[in-house]
Motif scaffolding. Structure first.
Motif, PDB file in Angstrom:
ATOM      1  N   ALA A 121       0.831  -1.208   0.000  1.00 38.46           N
ATOM      2  CA  ALA A 121       0.000   0.000   0.000  1.00 38.46           C
ATOM      3  C   ALA A 121       0.861   1.252   0.000  1.00 38.46           C
ATOM      4  O   ALA A 121       0.563   2.227  -0.704  1.00 38.46           O
ATOM      5  CB  ALA A 121      -0.922  -0.008   1.218  1.00 38.46           C
ATOM      6  N   SER A 132      -5.549   1.384  -0.007  1.00 41.10           N
ATOM      7  CA  SER A 132      -5.460   1.055   1.405  1.00 41.10           C
ATOM      8  C   SER A 132      -4.755  -0.284   1.601  1.00 41.10           C
ATOM      9  O   SER A 132      -4.583  -1.063   0.660  1.00 41.10           O
ATOM     10  CB  SER A 132      -6.861   0.979   2.018  1.00 41.10           C
ATOM     11  N   GLU A 133      -4.368  -0.544   2.837  1.00 38.45           N
ATOM     12  CA  GLU A 133      -3.757  -1.837   3.149  1.00 38.45           C
ATOM     13  C   GLU A 133      -4.744  -2.961   2.847  1.00 38.45           C
ATOM     14  O   GLU A 133      -4.364  -4.005   2.309  1.00 38.45           O
ATOM     15  CB  GLU A 133      -3.342  -1.875   4.619  1.00 38.45           C
ATOM     16  N   ALA A 136      -4.905  -3.454  -0.902  1.00 35.84           N
ATOM     17  CA  ALA A 136      -3.698  -4.134  -1.360  1.00 35.84           C
ATOM     18  C   ALA A 136      -3.771  -5.617  -1.026  1.00 35.84           C
ATOM     19  O   ALA A 136      -3.381  -6.471  -1.830  1.00 35.84           O
ATOM     20  CB  ALA A 136      -2.467  -3.506  -0.713  1.00 35.84           C
TER      21      ALA A 136
END
Length: 203
Positions: A121, A132-133, A136
């Motif tokens: 991310a 965003s994480e 991702a």
């Protein structure tokens, strides 16, 4: 001319708006011919779907209506050529940066070889693009299903590391994980390389 059903188009790999976007870029070679009707014929998509996409892109500032042609047709001007992949635009005209984030992840994965979702991310959130994480992690998990990456450190959780399988690097265009249909389309190969429905059949 009959229109292709959306579900059949998706099985073929490209979502309807991708077909529409490619038709827009092709027809735009002669700007005065960029009309709703011409794009619908070129893309083989439903007229109303084409009109809706044009409306959404107009709100996003990607296209501008030049004039109405009768009741259902219109001439358009392409203001921003967003590249090969169709812009992901909501009804309110908001443009999603997810596709750009996925593209950056694919590029960074080629260079770095492996990373966690959190690291991906950060690496992908550059030049006005952000992911965003969680986004991702979803994308990398999709690549894992299709065999582009392997997991290290467990199959679940955000501490998992994803490692590129060198032989599965097919080209510069990022494989597209179509989450709604749970399948992965690779534009470098122009084909769906994995779909969950096929896995259920083979078991």
């Amino acid at each position: 001319m009959p229109r292709a059903r959306a579900d059949l188009v998706m099985v073929g790999g490209k979502p309807p708006r991708q077909h529409i976007w490619e038709a827009i870029r092709a027809v735009n070679v002669s700007p005065k011919e960029l009309t709703t009707y011409a794009v619908a014929r070129k893309s083989n998509q439903d007229d109303e779907a084409v009109r809706a996409y044009f409306r959404d892109m107009e709100k996003a500032g990607i296209v501008s209506k030049v004039r109405n042609i009768g009741r259902f047709d219109a001439e358009w001007s392409l203001l921003k050529d967003e590249g090969v992949e169709a812009p992901r635009v909501t009804k309110g005209g908001k443009v999603s940066t997810y596709a750009g984030g996925a593209e950056n992840i694919w590029r960074a994965l080629r260079i770095l070889g492996e990373f966690s979702a959190a690291e991906a991310a950060v690496a992908a959130s550059v030049n006005g693009v952000s992911i965003s994480e969680f986004g991702a992690h979803v994308y990398l998990s999709g690549l894992a299903k299709a065999g582009y990456v392997t997991r290290r450190g467990g199959t679940a959780g955000f501490k998992t590391r994803f490692c590129l399988v060198p032989s599965r690097y097919t080209g510069p265009k990022h494989p597209i994980y179509q989450r709604d249909f749970d399948q992965v389309y690779d534009p470098n190969l122009d084909q769906v390389v994995w779909r969950k429905a096929d896995q259920a059949v083979t078991k």
